[in-house]
Write a protein that holds these residues in place. Structure first.
Motif, PDB file in Angstrom:
ATOM      1  N   ASN A  67       0.810  -1.221   0.000  1.00 15.64           N
ATOM      2  CA  ASN A  67       0.000   0.000   0.000  1.00 15.64           C
ATOM      3  C   ASN A  67       0.845   1.273   0.000  1.00 15.64           C
ATOM      4  OD1 ASN A  67      -2.706   1.324   2.032  1.00 15.64           O
ATOM      5  ND2 ASN A  67      -2.596   1.095  -0.174  1.00 15.64           N
ATOM      6  N   THR A  68       1.911   1.278  -0.786  1.00 15.86           N
ATOM      7  CA  THR A  68       2.792   2.445  -0.866  1.00 15.86           C
ATOM      8  C   THR A  68       2.021   3.638  -1.417  1.00 15.86           C
ATOM      9  OG1 THR A  68       4.553   0.890  -1.379  1.00 15.86           O
ATOM     10  CG2 THR A  68       5.050   3.217  -1.664  1.00 15.86           C
ATOM     11  N   SER A  69       2.144   4.805  -0.748  1.00 15.10           N
ATOM     12  CA  SER A  69       1.348   5.965  -1.133  1.00 15.10           C
ATOM     13  C   SER A  69       2.045   6.855  -2.156  1.00 15.10           C
ATOM     14  CB  SER A  69       0.991   6.794   0.105  1.00 15.10           C
ATOM     15  OG  SER A  69       2.164   7.275   0.741  1.00 15.10           O
ATOM     16  N   HIS A  70       3.381   6.909  -2.123  1.00 11.00           N
ATOM     17  CA  HIS A  70       4.104   7.837  -2.979  1.00 11.00           C
ATOM     18  C   HIS A  70       4.839   7.069  -4.082  1.00 11.00           C
ATOM     19  CE1 HIS A  70       6.641  11.084  -4.356  1.00 11.00           C
ATOM     20  NE2 HIS A  70       6.034  11.922  -3.519  1.00 11.00           N
ATOM     21  N   PRO A  71       4.519   7.337  -5.345  1.00 13.56           N
ATOM     22  CA  PRO A  71       5.164   6.586  -6.434  1.00 13.56           C
ATOM     23  C   PRO A  71       6.673   6.777  -6.482  1.00 13.56           C
ATOM     24  CG  PRO A  71       3.951   8.474  -7.298  1.00 13.56           C
ATOM     25  CD  PRO A  71       3.563   8.342  -5.852  1.00 13.56           C
ATOM     26  N   GLY A  72       7.163   7.943  -6.030  1.00 13.99           N
ATOM     27  CA  GLY A  72       8.602   8.164  -6.009  1.00 13.99           C
ATOM     28  C   GLY A  72       9.311   7.161  -5.124  1.00 13.99           C
ATOM     29  N   ASN A  73       8.659   6.746  -4.041  1.00 13.12           N
ATOM     30  CA  ASN A  73       9.261   5.755  -3.150  1.00 13.12           C
ATOM     31  C   ASN A  73       9.406   4.401  -3.834  1.00 13.12           C
ATOM     32  OD1 ASN A  73       9.606   7.480  -0.966  1.00 13.12           O
ATOM     33  ND2 ASN A  73       7.570   7.052  -0.145  1.00 13.12           N
ATOM     34  N   ILE A  74       8.457   4.070  -4.693  1.00 15.94           N
ATOM     35  CA  ILE A  74       8.550   2.806  -5.429  1.00 15.94           C
ATOM     36  C   ILE A  74       9.763   2.836  -6.354  1.00 15.94           C
ATOM     37  CG2 ILE A  74       7.400   1.312  -7.108  1.00 15.94           C
ATOM     38  CD1 ILE A  74       4.721   2.254  -5.930  1.00 15.94           C
ATOM     39  N   GLY A  75       9.953   3.964  -7.029  1.00 15.34           N
ATOM     40  CA  GLY A  75      11.120   4.089  -7.903  1.00 15.34           C
ATOM     41  C   GLY A  75      12.420   4.032  -7.134  1.00 15.34           C
ATOM     42  N   ALA A  76      12.458   4.696  -5.966  1.00  7.98           N
ATOM     43  CA  ALA A  76      13.667   4.691  -5.150  1.00  7.98           C
ATOM     44  C   ALA A  76      13.975   3.292  -4.619  1.00  7.98           C
ATOM     45  CB  ALA A  76      13.514   5.675  -3.982  1.00  7.98           C
ATOM     46  N   VAL A  77      12.937   2.528  -4.309  1.00  6.40           N
ATOM     47  CA  VAL A  77      13.128   1.141  -3.862  1.00  6.40           C
ATOM     48  C   VAL A  77      13.715   0.313  -4.999  1.00  6.40           C
ATOM     49  CG1 VAL A  77      11.895  -0.985  -3.274  1.00  6.40           C
ATOM     50  CG2 VAL A  77      11.415   1.121  -2.017  1.00  6.40           C
ATOM     51  N   ALA A  78      13.203   0.496  -6.213  1.00  7.30           N
ATOM     52  CA  ALA A  78      13.737  -0.241  -7.367  1.00  7.30           C
ATOM     53  C   ALA A  78      15.228   0.047  -7.532  1.00  7.30           C
ATOM     54  CB  ALA A  78      12.965   0.144  -8.627  1.00  7.30           C
ATOM     55  N   ARG A  79      15.610   1.291  -7.357  1.00 11.59           N
ATOM     56  CA  ARG A  79      17.026   1.649  -7.485  1.00 11.59           C
ATOM     57  C   ARG A  79      17.855   0.987  -6.390  1.00 11.59           C
ATOM     58  NH1 ARG A  79      19.308   7.823  -8.342  1.00 11.59           N
ATOM     59  NH2 ARG A  79      21.514   7.247  -8.584  1.00 11.59           N
ATOM     60  N   ALA A  80      17.349   1.007  -5.155  1.00 11.33           N
ATOM     61  CA  ALA A  80      18.062   0.371  -4.044  1.00 11.33           C
ATOM     62  C   ALA A  80      18.226  -1.125  -4.294  1.00 11.33           C
ATOM     63  CB  ALA A  80      17.312   0.621  -2.737  1.00 11.33           C
ATOM     64  N   MET A  81      17.200  -1.743  -4.821  1.00 10.36           N
ATOM     65  CA  MET A  81      17.261  -3.172  -5.108  1.00 10.36           C
ATOM     66  C   MET A  81      18.315  -3.477  -6.162  1.00 10.36           C
ATOM     67  SD  MET A  81      13.175  -4.091  -5.208  1.00 10.36           S
ATOM     68  CE  MET A  81      13.462  -5.717  -5.929  1.00 10.36           C
ATOM     69  N   LYS A  82      18.304  -2.717  -7.245  1.00  8.45           N
ATOM     70  CA  LYS A  82      19.253  -3.000  -8.320  1.00  8.45           C
ATOM     71  C   LYS A  82      20.690  -2.769  -7.861  1.00  8.45           C
ATOM     72  CE  LYS A  82      19.915  -2.723 -13.251  1.00  8.45           C
ATOM     73  NZ  LYS A  82      19.297  -2.385 -14.536  1.00  8.45           N
ATOM     74  N   ASN A  83      20.912  -1.784  -6.986  1.00  6.12           N
ATOM     75  CA  ASN A  83      22.236  -1.572  -6.413  1.00  6.12           C
ATOM     76  C   ASN A  83      22.778  -2.842  -5.768  1.00  6.12           C
ATOM     77  OD1 ASN A  83      21.588   1.814  -5.261  1.00  6.12           O
ATOM     78  ND2 ASN A  83      22.592   1.141  -7.138  1.00  6.12           N
ATOM     79  N   MET A  84      21.880  -3.641  -5.171  1.00  3.89           N
ATOM     80  CA  MET A  84      22.287  -4.821  -4.410  1.00  3.89           C
ATOM     81  C   MET A  84      21.914  -6.127  -5.105  1.00  3.89           C
ATOM     82  SD  MET A  84      23.891  -3.577  -1.900  1.00  3.89           S
ATOM     83  CE  MET A  84      24.253  -1.821  -2.010  1.00  3.89           C
ATOM     84  N   CYS A  85      21.626  -6.062  -6.409  1.00  5.52           N
ATOM     85  CA  CYS A  85      21.390  -7.253  -7.234  1.00  5.52           C
ATOM     86  C   CYS A  85      20.113  -8.014  -6.890  1.00  5.52           C
ATOM     87  CB  CYS A  85      22.584  -8.201  -7.185  1.00  5.52           C
ATOM     88  SG  CYS A  85      24.086  -7.495  -7.887  1.00  5.52           S
ATOM     89  N   LEU A  86      19.116  -7.321  -6.367  1.00  5.53           N
ATOM     90  CA  LEU A  86      17.804  -7.920  -6.187  1.00  5.53           C
ATOM     91  C   LEU A  86      16.936  -7.535  -7.380  1.00  5.53           C
ATOM     92  CD1 LEU A  86      17.163  -7.212  -2.397  1.00  5.53           C
ATOM     93  CD2 LEU A  86      17.927  -9.352  -3.431  1.00  5.53           C
TER      94      LEU A  86
END
Length: 269
Positions: A25-44
């Protein structure tokens, strides 16, 4: 990165591919994008979104930077149950103590445990809650383990992408260490039950307890919560779940038969 600097583990299928990040239930779409970036940094690579309030959205794409592929492959689900279906280990992020305590680990120990399971092809979900209030008690009760990031007690609020980055980093470090401590279920003869199988069992258990009149209004509060905690902690395998459900089905059969007999006797009288 030059070829000689590549870790050998990066060239083949990685246990990290068995780990999914679940945002509820993430409210801010920017947070979803930032999570994607964090994941790719760590190979998830596996991102699951449970009822995001605004997605797809241009801001998510912008904040993801070069991690747009994570967003493109993200799976949007209607419920948390859908997002964790098939997972043998579910970890919930929690920022506060609960009335009924759950197994709680720090990020390093928790992600080492997660990596051990992923390395034996168990599906692992790490679940993150809403920006303003985290996961509900009911959602946390669907998790085997809880993890707490020990931030500054005077300012403990972490942006969701920061929290994902911390746990993803610990997973990455477990991966790069190349060392796996013993996993007592690595050589198990039957696969560990998935979250959906266990949830169906718990629904069946509650139904049966009501039929035998064990679960009544005067029963101890949070009885089903404590039973859920027991089974989440036990890590049942698929055959054990089937055996337990068979016991419940047999119990229901005899209870219903006895009730029919009583009803027939009453009618006859």
């Amino acid at each position: 990165m030059s070829p000689q600097n590549l870790n050998p583990q990066e060239t083949s299928a990685s246990p990290l591919d068995n780990v999914r990040v679940v945002l509820v239930n993430t409210s801010h779409p920017g947070n979803i994008g930032a999570v994607a970036r964090a994941m790719k940094n760590m190979c998830l690579s596996q991102l699951y979104l449970v009822e995001p309030q605004r997605y797809p959205h241009d801001e998510a794409i912008w904040r993801a930077a070069s991690a747009g592929d994570i967003l493109e492959s993200a799976i949007v689900c209607e419920t948390l149950a859908d997002a964790i279906a098939g997972c043998q280990l579910v970890i919930g992020t929690s920022a506060r103590e609960r009335t009924v305590p759950w197994p709680m680990l720090d990020p390093r120990n928790c992600m080492e445990r997660a990596y051990q399971e992923a390395a034996v092809d168990h599906q692992v979900a790490v679940v993150f809650g809403r920006e303003d209030r985290g996961l509900t008690n009911e959602e946390l009760q669907r998790c085997n383990l809880h993890v707490h990031i020990p931030a500054n007690p005077d300012y403990s609020s972490l942006n969701i992408a920061m929290a994902v980055q911390v746990l993803s980093y610990e997973l990455r470090m477990a991966h790069l260490s190349g060392e796996l401590s013993s996993n007592d279920m690595a050589e198990w003869d039957v696969p560990v039950a998935g979250a959906d199988d266990l949830d169906r069992y718990l629904v069946h258990l509650e139904e049966t307890l009501r039929e035998i009149n064990f679960l009544r209004p005067e029963a101890p509060k949070k009885l089903m919560t404590r039973l859920r905690r027991l089974y989440q902690r036990t890590r049942l395998d698929e055959m054990e779940v089937n055996i337990l459900r068979g016991i419940l089905t047999s119990t229901q059969y005899w209870v219903r038969k006895a009730k029919m007999k009583d009803d027939d006797g009453s009618n006859g009288a």
